[in-house]
Design a protein around this motif. Sequence first.
Motif, PDB file in Angstrom:
ATOM      1  N   ASP A   9      32.833 -46.986  29.701  1.00  0.00           N
ATOM      2  CA  ASP A   9      32.634 -47.898  30.820  1.00  0.00           C
ATOM      3  C   ASP A   9      31.874 -49.134  30.358  1.00  0.00           C
ATOM      4  O   ASP A   9      30.947 -49.024  29.541  1.00  0.00           O
ATOM      5  CB  ASP A   9      31.839 -47.223  31.941  1.00  0.00           C
ATOM      6  CG  ASP A   9      32.736 -46.447  32.890  1.00  0.00           C
ATOM      7  OD1 ASP A   9      33.908 -46.220  32.518  1.00  0.00           O
ATOM      8  OD2 ASP A   9      32.271 -46.053  33.976  1.00  0.00           O
ATOM      9  N   SER A  23      29.193 -52.072  30.170  1.00  0.00           N
ATOM     10  CA  SER A  23      27.776 -52.158  30.539  1.00  0.00           C
ATOM     11  C   SER A  23      27.448 -53.576  30.966  1.00  0.00           C
ATOM     12  O   SER A  23      27.982 -54.548  30.426  1.00  0.00           O
ATOM     13  CB  SER A  23      26.883 -51.767  29.357  1.00  0.00           C
ATOM     14  OG  SER A  23      27.097 -50.431  28.983  1.00  0.00           O
ATOM     15  N   SER A  82      25.613 -48.901  33.345  1.00  0.00           N
ATOM     16  CA  SER A  82      27.034 -48.654  33.520  1.00  0.00           C
ATOM     17  C   SER A  82      27.220 -47.711  34.694  1.00  0.00           C
ATOM     18  O   SER A  82      26.371 -46.852  34.965  1.00  0.00           O
ATOM     19  CB  SER A  82      27.648 -48.031  32.262  1.00  0.00           C
ATOM     20  OG  SER A  82      27.571 -48.916  31.171  1.00  0.00           O
ATOM     21  N   PRO A 131      28.592 -45.203  28.253  1.00  0.00           N
ATOM     22  CA  PRO A 131      28.483 -46.648  28.421  1.00  0.00           C
ATOM     23  C   PRO A 131      28.803 -47.372  27.115  1.00  0.00           C
ATOM     24  O   PRO A 131      28.494 -46.867  26.032  1.00  0.00           O
ATOM     25  CB  PRO A 131      27.014 -46.844  28.805  1.00  0.00           C
ATOM     26  CG  PRO A 131      26.312 -45.711  28.105  1.00  0.00           C
ATOM     27  CD  PRO A 131      27.269 -44.549  28.134  1.00  0.00           C
TER      28      PRO A 131
END
Length: 329
Positions: free
Chosen positions: A93, A95, A102, A125
């Motif tokens: 994901d 950040s 995240s 993240p």
Amino acid sequence: MALKKRLDFKEYTQGIFDGNKIILSKAITLLESSKKEDRDISLALLKFAFPKTGKSFRIGITGVPGSGKSTFIELLGQKYISLGKKVAVLTIDPSSGLAKGSILADKTRMEELSKERDAFIRPSPAGMTLGGLHRCTRQAMLLCEAAGFDIILIETVGVGQSETVIKKLADAVLLLMVTGTGDELQFIKKGIIEIADIIVVNKADEENVQSAEMVSKEIQANISYQESDLWKVPVLTSSSLNIKSFDKILSIIKLYETTLSNDNLIHKRRTENNIYWLHELSKQYVIEDFYNSPKIISLITNLEESLSNDSIIPEEAADQLLKIFKPIE
């Protein structure tokens, strides 16, 4: 020792080899720690697990924003599980550049897959790492292999000129695209298209079927320069509303795996990638040691104050830090 605060070494290794998903997740959390003491333990854990790695097939999945990566991965994972495979999904994901946090929502977006006994989903993240991966994605992948997962699906943050590191990790790279973004052919100019082994035009459903087919033909015509005697990059279409479209995708992935295996290219690619990670990890460890050094921590505060009142320039400040960290011999 840091490990004692969580589990002891035997509990970690036994849990991983038994496929205990809770312990596997805790072990990956340990890998992600930047503390020196945790790095030493992580190294021992990886060395112990290494003989059981290398037997899975590693698939990297990247795509343009809104291309439906999470849904695609969920359906692909379910297909593999229906064939008796154990599937690990490592998602990255983005950040925040400001808050540094995240959301890590990929697991909730793969609700059905997360319920499967033979599936493991671990979001991480991206942090400040470039390339679309977490700095420890490779190590997490190795632990998943040691835990007995047959298929490793790695979802990158997205696509772009710099997000080609996935090629240094995956055996096969799938690039997801969609119609109507205006970027279909523009991405052919970018580095990401050059590392794709399979291209999929996603969301080819309802009124998008014809446009998806047209875009796939345009892409195929424009990537002819990527053709080789070994592999011609296929351009497919898929739809979450047509699960049968994933049968074709699985068969193409299997064909690519067989092609690589027949020419011993998987071993060759992984060896080349290990050399790449030697240099990348060395840089990473030097940076971590630099910023964790008590001398650096003490001096950097003073230098930041000097920068704020314009009594020093950044280049001079950086030079002072480097000399403190490793004096010139």
